[in-house]
Scaffold this active site. Structure first.
Site, PDB file in Angstrom:
ATOM      1  N   GLU A  33       0.840  -1.200   0.000  1.00  0.00           N
ATOM      2  CA  GLU A  33       0.000   0.000   0.000  1.00  0.00           C
ATOM      3  C   GLU A  33       0.876   1.252   0.000  1.00  0.00           C
ATOM      4  O   GLU A  33       1.754   1.409   0.844  1.00  0.00           O
ATOM      5  CB  GLU A  33      -0.916   0.007   1.233  1.00  0.00           C
ATOM      6  CG  GLU A  33      -1.867  -1.180   1.324  1.00  0.00           C
ATOM      7  CD  GLU A  33      -2.982  -1.134   0.273  1.00  0.00           C
ATOM      8  OE1 GLU A  33      -3.145  -0.086  -0.396  1.00  0.00           O
ATOM      9  OE2 GLU A  33      -3.684  -2.158   0.124  1.00  0.00           O
ATOM     10  N   CYS A  54      -7.004  -1.253   8.852  1.00  0.00           N
ATOM     11  CA  CYS A  54      -5.719  -1.297   8.145  1.00  0.00           C
ATOM     12  C   CYS A  54      -5.294   0.106   7.743  1.00  0.00           C
ATOM     13  O   CYS A  54      -4.190   0.563   8.060  1.00  0.00           O
ATOM     14  CB  CYS A  54      -5.827  -2.183   6.902  1.00  0.00           C
ATOM     15  SG  CYS A  54      -5.996  -3.937   7.276  1.00  0.00           S
ATOM     16  N   HIS A  59      -0.778  -5.802   2.522  1.00  0.00           N
ATOM     17  CA  HIS A  59      -1.992  -6.615   2.621  1.00  0.00           C
ATOM     18  C   HIS A  59      -1.688  -8.026   2.120  1.00  0.00           C
ATOM     19  O   HIS A  59      -1.063  -8.185   1.064  1.00  0.00           O
ATOM     20  CB  HIS A  59      -3.120  -6.020   1.768  1.00  0.00           C
ATOM     21  CG  HIS A  59      -4.081  -5.200   2.550  1.00  0.00           C
ATOM     22  ND1 HIS A  59      -4.429  -3.901   2.213  1.00  0.00           N
ATOM     23  CD2 HIS A  59      -4.786  -5.480   3.677  1.00  0.00           C
ATOM     24  CE1 HIS A  59      -5.304  -3.441   3.095  1.00  0.00           C
ATOM     25  NE2 HIS A  59      -5.535  -4.382   3.988  1.00  0.00           N
TER      26      HIS A  59
END
Length: 209
Positions: free
Chosen positions: A85, A149, A168
């Site tokens: 991410e 998250c 992730h």
């Protein structure tokens, strides 16, 4: 003189919803068995799926360890690859946590920027890992999902001025085993440390007159 060891903190999440066993914490425990080499002190923590716990815990980890890098790992039911991410988002949090709570402000840090990018060159990390670990597919994302998250990632990026990363992982067996995920995390984080050190060396070189 022996070089000082680098501290790296890696977190996974506890159970929530359909994830009675959270693949992220299982993967982090596999990583702990493998380690990150003799030059790194690895500290792993399980983070509760609770907004208020995150707001207490993340700044405390930075203060306790003064780490070179913090990497948070979470599970995504939609993920079919291991996903890096790029950024965390400040607003849009309406999903209830394990305590049936969500922030009244719907945001992580009131008055904070809308989005914070990791200082890490994740494209380079992704390319290197893909070249060295063909067994596990790795991709890049700009949307960590506006739940715990994303909330954790933004909180950590804000705390560290961008010296954080978020990974992730898919649920266990869809398609990767715990061992495969642990190995993937090891390779990914080693490359993250490499690119971070390379970028810092460039900055230091530019400062020398």
């Amino acid at each position: 003189m022996e070089a000082q060891k680098k501290a790296v903190v890696v977190t996974g999440f506890g159970p929530f919803g359909e994830h009675a066993v959270n693949a992220s914490w299982i993967a982090v425990q596999e990583l702990e068995k493998l380690g990150l080499g003799d030059s790194v002190d690895l500290y792993v923590y399980e983070v509760p799926v609770e907004y208020q716990a995150v707001q207490r815990m993340i700044p405390a980890l930075w203060k306790k360890h003064t780490p070179q890098l913090v990497v948070h790992v979470g599970v995504s039911s939609m993920a079919t690859t291991v996903t890096l991410e790029k950024c965390g988002h400040n607003v849009g949090y309406s999903g209830l946590d394990n305590c049936h709570f969500c922030p009244g402000s719907r945001c992580c840090v009131e008055g904070g920027p809308e989005c914070i990018d990791s200082v890490l060159d994740l494209e380079t990390v992704c390319k290197r890992v893909t070249a060295s670990e063909p067994d596990v597919a790795v991709s890049i994302s700009k949307d960590a999902g506006r739940y715990l998250c994303d909330f954790t990632y933004y909180t950590s990026l804000y705390q560290s001025h961008g010296r954080s990363a978020f990974v992730h992982v898919p649920p266990l067996g869809k398609p990767y085993s715990a061992v495969q995920l642990g190995r993937a995390l090891q390779v990914i984080i080693e490359e993250m440390i490499n690119v971070l050190e390379q970028s810092e060396n460039k900055i230091n070189c530019c400062r020398e007159y």
